[in-house]
Each structure stands twice: as structure tokens, then as C-alpha cells.
Design a protein around this motif. Sequence first.
Motif, mmCIF file in Angstrom:
data_model
loop_
_atom_site.group_PDB
_atom_site.id
_atom_site.type_symbol
_atom_site.label_atom_id
_atom_site.label_comp_id
_atom_site.label_asym_id
_atom_site.label_seq_id
_atom_site.Cartn_x
_atom_site.Cartn_y
_atom_site.Cartn_z
ATOM 1 N N GLY A 1 -1.801 8.263 7.046
ATOM 2 C CA GLY A 1 -1.778 8.228 8.509
ATOM 3 C C GLY A 1 -2.262 7.266 9.259
ATOM 4 O O GLY A 1 -2.235 7.315 10.505
ATOM 5 N N ARG A 2 -2.937 6.150 8.607
ATOM 6 C CA ARG A 2 -3.389 5.263 9.373
ATOM 7 C C ARG A 2 -2.491 3.920 9.693
ATOM 8 O O ARG A 2 -2.571 3.086 10.375
ATOM 9 N N MET A 3 -1.322 4.106 8.895
ATOM 10 C CA MET A 3 -0.353 3.069 8.889
ATOM 11 C C MET A 3 0.200 2.666 10.397
ATOM 12 O O MET A 3 0.249 3.623 11.167
ATOM 13 N N GLU A 4 0.208 1.433 10.769
ATOM 14 C CA GLU A 4 0.477 1.150 12.024
ATOM 15 C C GLU A 4 2.053 0.607 12.363
ATOM 16 O O GLU A 4 2.421 0.581 13.294
ATOM 17 N N VAL B 1 -7.324 -1.487 7.322
ATOM 18 C CA VAL B 1 -8.443 -1.034 6.225
ATOM 19 C C VAL B 1 -8.618 -1.908 4.765
ATOM 20 O O VAL B 1 -9.394 -2.709 4.582
ATOM 21 N N ASN B 2 -7.274 -2.066 4.259
ATOM 22 C CA ASN B 2 -7.318 -2.964 2.910
ATOM 23 C C ASN B 2 -6.308 -4.173 3.279
ATOM 24 O O ASN B 2 -6.374 -5.110 2.364
ATOM 25 N N GLY B 3 -5.719 -3.990 4.311
ATOM 26 C CA GLY B 3 -4.753 -4.974 4.601
ATOM 27 C C GLY B 3 -5.081 -6.313 4.599
ATOM 28 O O GLY B 3 -4.631 -7.396 3.769
ATOM 29 N N CYS C 1 1.105 -1.311 -0.102
ATOM 30 C CA CYS C 1 -0.053 -0.100 -0.063
ATOM 31 C C CYS C 1 1.187 1.418 0.077
ATOM 32 O O CYS C 1 1.954 1.337 0.298
ATOM 33 N N PRO C 2 0.237 2.198 -0.492
ATOM 34 C CA PRO C 2 1.058 3.546 -0.423
ATOM 35 C C PRO C 2 1.300 4.196 0.967
ATOM 36 O O PRO C 2 2.305 5.115 1.000
ATOM 37 N N THR C 3 0.926 3.594 1.812
ATOM 38 C CA THR C 3 0.913 3.952 3.200
ATOM 39 C C THR C 3 0.033 5.186 3.321
ATOM 40 O O THR C 3 -0.106 6.123 2.467
HETATM 41 S S1 SF4 Z 1 -5.550 2.597 4.757
HETATM 42 FE FE1 SF4 Z 1 -3.834 1.208 5.596
HETATM 43 S S2 SF4 Z 1 -3.738 -0.108 3.843
HETATM 44 FE FE2 SF4 Z 1 -4.418 1.582 2.922
HETATM 45 S S3 SF4 Z 1 -2.872 3.083 2.535
HETATM 46 FE FE3 SF4 Z 1 -3.400 3.705 4.588
HETATM 47 S S4 SF4 Z 1 -2.059 2.256 5.961
HETATM 48 FE FE4 SF4 Z 1 -2.180 1.354 3.922
#
Ligand code: SF4
Length: 367
Positions: free
Chosen positions: A269-272, A302-304, A265-267
Motif C-alpha cells: 500500500g505504500r507503493m508510489e 522504505v527499502n527502495g 519488491c512485492p509492492t
Molecule cells: S514498502 Fe515500499 S519497497 Fe517495500 S514492498 Fe512496499 S512499496 Fe515496495
Amino acid sequence: MIRRNKTKEIRIGNRVIGGTNPILVQSMTNTYTGNIGKTMRQIRKLIRADCEIVRVAVPDIESCKAIALFKKKVHIPIIADIHFDYRLAVRAIEEGADKIRINPGNIGKKANIKKIVVKAKNAGIPLRIGVNAGSLEKELCRKYGGPVPDALVESTLRNVEIVESFGFHDIVISIKSSSVLDTIDATIKVARVMDYPIHLGITESGPIASGTIKSAAGISVLLHRGIGDTIRVSLTGDPVSEVVVGYGILQSLNLRVHGPDIISCPTCGRMEVDIAPIVKKVEQRTSNLCENIKIAIMGCIVNGPGEARIADIGIACGKGAAILFKKGKIVKKVSEKEMLKTFLDEIDTLVEKSPRKQRKDNKKSRK
Ligand code: SF4
């Protein structure tokens, strides 16, 4: 699913293009061909990147002579790129070139083309009629007001007819312009009326980033219509990039398999977990695999899980940990600390178990 046009099969050295044969990836050296050491090193680099056909510029007799030496040392077909002087084409054939690319716009009189054709026929090698917007016949430019698609088409048809009039049909065609749309238009028109194999490319497409975009845009549109039997991505810089991008285009369209497909994913602000270093490591570790395995590396929930589940192997990161998926099933939960090592080990295991397991270095050693 792409349905490829039925083109004539043409042999180039030990490879065949056209028909149902794979679309071959080719490139061109950018060293002075007469500098044998430098050019040889570049050809070897291209071979290591899986370049399947290599073209060398032939501006003089020294370059012609170099072809004979390259032929003794490399297994892939060597194409001589000729402009202006038909005598260089004749000499390159004598030195063992596997194919001659001529630019009819600058080769001159019909009688000179005939000399090349007769020589190629006797040697049993093909000719590529490579029409290029930058060197189109002047009278066609005048007639059409510039190197527009119809002018490129007329030049191609006319020059193919000249070569055919000498009883020669071992022909490959290319129609190139630095304009993506003009290349597409002209190539589609020619492909409608001829069944010779087509070499695709966007000429002088520029430096690596913008050239890759232009090439991918133009070449993909044509490939999707079933047009194209070999591709050359033209980029300013190291020609190895041309090969990498060429395979990337073909693999994206499911036309060739050339290594893993990394989905990351492009990453945001939700990136953990910071996945960029993981993606880089996985890319390095898998770069010598021929396997077309799908590897997903996703930054959050989210899409992981969705992407990781449909990949052959994937991780979907959460807070301080990740879920590891294999062939659609959850295998385990791993901590952020163990994530990279576990993931790389699992990729190795997956590849080891694969019936098609093959590494590019092994493949090359068998050639
Ligand atoms: S929502 Fe989650 S899966 Fe999508 S780009 Fe952001 S970090 Fe990556």
C-alpha cells in the motif's frame, strides 16, 4: 561460499561433470523419441534455453535409431533413458548415445547389467545408476517396509558394486524420490561413502509452481552441502521450464551465472509507482543477457534506496518520480513518464561497458 565435494570427473560427450567442473543443467524431452521431428524440435528449444545435456526416453528400437540422427544434428550430449530391457541400452550405445541411464530396479538379472556395462566400456561412455523410489527392488521394499532412504541407499550401493565388479568405474549416481526429505537423506548418505558425481533431482515433483518449490527446496539443501554435479528439475509441462528453474537454483546459490538478477519488491500500500509493468519490461529486455548484473526495481522509499544502492543499477520510486542509482551512486531523478525508457537505456549502457558483455544468442551461435 559453498565448498563442493571432490567427486570423480566423468566425461559425457563433449562435457565433463564432477571435480571442479560447473554443475550442468539438464532436462529430458517429453515427446515420443521415435517421432524424430517432434523430438528434434524440442531438443532445439531446450538448447536455445541453454540446456547442457538432454535425456530422451528409449522405450523401443525406433527411439534407439533416433539417437543416431539427433547426434548428427545437435552439439549437446544425448543420454538414453532405459528401463526394463537391457537390449535397448546396448542398441542405444551402438547408435551413439553419450551416456546411458539405467534403473537397476527394473533392468533384471546381473548378466543383463553386465551386457550393458561391457558395451558402455567398449564405447567409452558412462552409465548413470538412477535409483528411483517408485521402482525400487521389491525385496528392498519388503525389507525396509517401503522405499525409505535406507532402502534407496542400499539399492544404490549394491548396484554400484555390481557395475564395479565388471571393472567399470565410469559412473554417475542419482537417488530420487518424490519426497524431498527422503531424497535429501538418501543422497547425503550415499555422498558420504562414494566419490562418483551425483545427478540431483526431486522426481515427479509435480506441476510448474509446486514442482519448482519442491525442487528448489531439495536440490538447494544438497547443493549447499557441496553435493551435486548436474541437476535436472522434473516438472510436468514444457521441459524448457526445467532449464529455467535449474539455472535459477544454481544462480541463487552463486554456483552458476546465467543472466541478470532482478530484485523487485512485492509492492504494498505504500507503493508510489506501479512497478509491475516496469519489472515485466525489464525482465523481457534483459532475458537474453548472460551478465550477472543486479537490477533493483523498488516501489517506495522504505527499502527502495537501500536496495537500489547495493544493486549494479536500480530505481527507487517516490511520488511521480524515481531516483536512479548506478553502482551505489545516485545518477539522476526521473519522472514517472520517463522512468521506464531511461532505466532501460541505462541498463543497456551498463551492459555495453561491461568487459564480460555477452548475449545468450551470440554465445549459442559460437557453439
Ligand atoms: S514498502 Fe515500499 S519497497 Fe517495500 S514492498 Fe512496499 S512499496 Fe515496495
